[in-house]
Write an enzyme that holds these catalytic residues in place. Structure first.
Site, PDB file in Angstrom:
ATOM      1  CG  ASP A  34     -65.322   3.150  16.824  1.00 42.58           C
ATOM      2  OD1 ASP A  34     -65.525   3.405  15.625  1.00 42.58           O
ATOM      3  OD2 ASP A  34     -65.934   2.259  17.439  1.00 42.58           O
ATOM      4  CB  CYS A  42     -66.046   8.802  19.638  1.00 46.38           C
ATOM      5  SG  CYS A  42     -65.641  10.427  18.965  1.00 46.38           S
ATOM      6  CB  ALA A  43     -65.406   5.746  24.892  1.00 47.66           C
ATOM      7  CB  ALA A  44     -70.821   5.662  23.742  1.00 48.88           C
ATOM      8  N   PRO A  45     -70.324   2.611  22.520  1.00 53.80           N
ATOM      9  CG  PRO A  45     -71.148   0.517  21.881  1.00 53.80           C
ATOM     10  CD  PRO A  45     -70.493   1.753  21.331  1.00 53.80           C
ATOM     11  CB  CYS A  73     -68.824   0.623  12.540  1.00 55.30           C
ATOM     12  SG  CYS A  73     -69.916   1.967  13.031  1.00 55.30           S
ATOM     13  CE  LYS A 120     -64.179  -0.115  18.488  1.00 53.65           C
ATOM     14  NZ  LYS A 120     -65.644   0.049  18.731  1.00 53.65           N
TER      15      LYS A 120
END
Length: 420
Positions: A324, A261-264, A377, A267
């Site tokens: 994330d 779930c790398a976007a945006p 977050c 990281k």
């Protein structure tokens, strides 16, 4: 990281807006109102909507941003004033009328705009939005509406969020954080290499960067357009919040890492800048393309794959996996104030169910003895520590900045170790 689906809220049917070319409404105010309508009616992000509607004049652009974000931050108090003055619920009003009233009352209560000008522009704004039929009503409400500046409604959050955060943090700490959210969120940049050299280049341009961590600086307010700042075009840095940096830094020094779930993509860039080979995955191909563009700008390589982690794991094993997870994003309410009006308390449980599936699938990709970093977050325990605890792996380190009034986004994260 992405947000869950927006919960639809029933509201009054919207009258077709017919632009009024005879309106004297300021273009910045019109842009702000149209952006707010897009947020409410279409579920769009306010920044995305503003980017579409703002005019070219710098002063009008600044007014549009201040007005739209200000209305979202103080919406509870503005709606209380409208309800009291109009003696009817705000959801019964035509959306263009409601947008004009919120904008006008915000200017009256929270800006230096002269009262007569705020009222006049509020009326003209209603006309510009195709609600000339309600000009007299808007004029009357703006003249007699009083925005409450004390009490729970002045905190600018839905009652359920206020109750949740007070029960967990205590009223003084929770209220302090919520009042801090009335101010704009700070903008930070993360340096790829040579922090001293980057700071010196800003100094030459008359901008003094404030250190905020290893290779992290806070930009002073009103520093200008990000893409015109020193070093941006040369790929020397990217925008990223210190809390997100702290989560990325939970990843130990390993040769390879899988970013779920790398976007945006901030990281992924932070990890690649540390010398790791990063594989970025996300459900959204367009967002992965933006990660690739940003990586190319800063001279880093981040290969990617489209993958739905809520459905299945990927083949392979990595010494470190970063998750994330998609969440309610309640830790981003200062930077994105529209989130607080989109979420319901039920969304927390909905997000947690999805997060549990994603973490379980990602955990199967951790090599024996490898590290699994889980983060959200969101400050809500159901989305963070309670999800991690279900896995049952030993926890080596945790991070949380819940209740931080200093302008950072709010994250919770931990590093777990897969048994060998």
């Amino acid at each position: 990281m992405s947000e869950p689906a927006v919960v639809a809220v029933k509201r009054a049917p919207r009258r077709p807006a017919r632009p009024n070319t005879r309106s004297r409404a300021n273009p910045g105010r019109v842009a702000a109102a149209r952006a707010l309508l897009a947020v409410d009616d279409e579920g769009r992000n306010v920044e995305e909507a503003l980017a579409e509607f703002v005019p070219g004049d710098p002063a009008d652009r600044a007014l549009a941003w201040n007005l739209a974000l200000g209305v979202l931050r103080h919406r509870a108090a503005l709606d209380e004033a409208i309800t009291t003055a109009a003696r009817r619920a705000v959801w019964t009003l035509d959306p263009p009328v409601l947008s004009a009233l919120r904008a006008g009352l915000y200017e009256l209560a929270f800006t230096r705009t002269p009262p007569h000008a705020a009222v006049d522009q509020g009326v003209e704004l209603a006309r510009a939005l195709g609600a000339a039929h309600a000009a007299g009503f808007v004029n009357a409400i703006l003249r007699r509406g009083v925005v409450p500046l004390e009490g729970d409604v002045s905190l600018g959050f839905p009652a359920w969020m206020i109750a949740r955060w007070r029960s967990r943090l205590g009223s003084p700490r929770a209220d302090s954080y919520m009042r801090a959210c009335a101010e704009p969120a700070a903008v930070h940049l993360v340096v790829k290499e040579d922090p001293a050299g980057v700071a010196a280049s800003f100094q030459k341009a008359g901008i003094v960067l404030v250190p905020a961590g290893e290779g992290v600086f806070r930009l002073p307010a009103r520093s200008g357009r990000v893409d015109e700042l020193p070093g941006f075009a040369e790929g020397r840095w990217w925008i990223m919040d210190p809390a997100a940096v702290a989560v990325a830094d939970l990843v130990p020094n390993v040769a390879e890492v899988l970013d779920v779930c790398a976007a945006p993509g901030g990281k992924s860039l932070r990890l690649a800048a540390r010398g790791m080979r990063v594989t970025a995955t996300d459900l959204d191909a367009e967002r992965l393309a933006r990660i690739a563009e940003n990586a190319a700008r800063v001279g880093l390589s981040v290969p990617s794959n489209v993958h739905d982690w809520s459905a299945a794991p990927m083949a392979g094993a990595w010494p470190a996996v970063l998750v994330d997870a998609p969440c309610t994003a309640l830790g981003l309410v200062r930077r994105h104030p529209e989130i607080r009006w989109r979420r319901t308390e039920a969304d927390v449980a909905i997000a947690a169910a999805r997060q549990a599936k994603i973490l379980s699938n990602a955990a199967s990709c951790v090599a024996p003895g490898g590290a699994l970093i889980y983060a959200v977050c969101s400050p809500e325990p159901e989305e963070g520590p309670m999800i991690a605890a279900k896995l049952g792996w030993p926890v080596e380190a945790t991070y949380s900045n819940e209740g931080n009034p200093e302008g950072a986004d709010v994250f919770w994260g931990c590093r777990m170790r897969r048994p060998a």
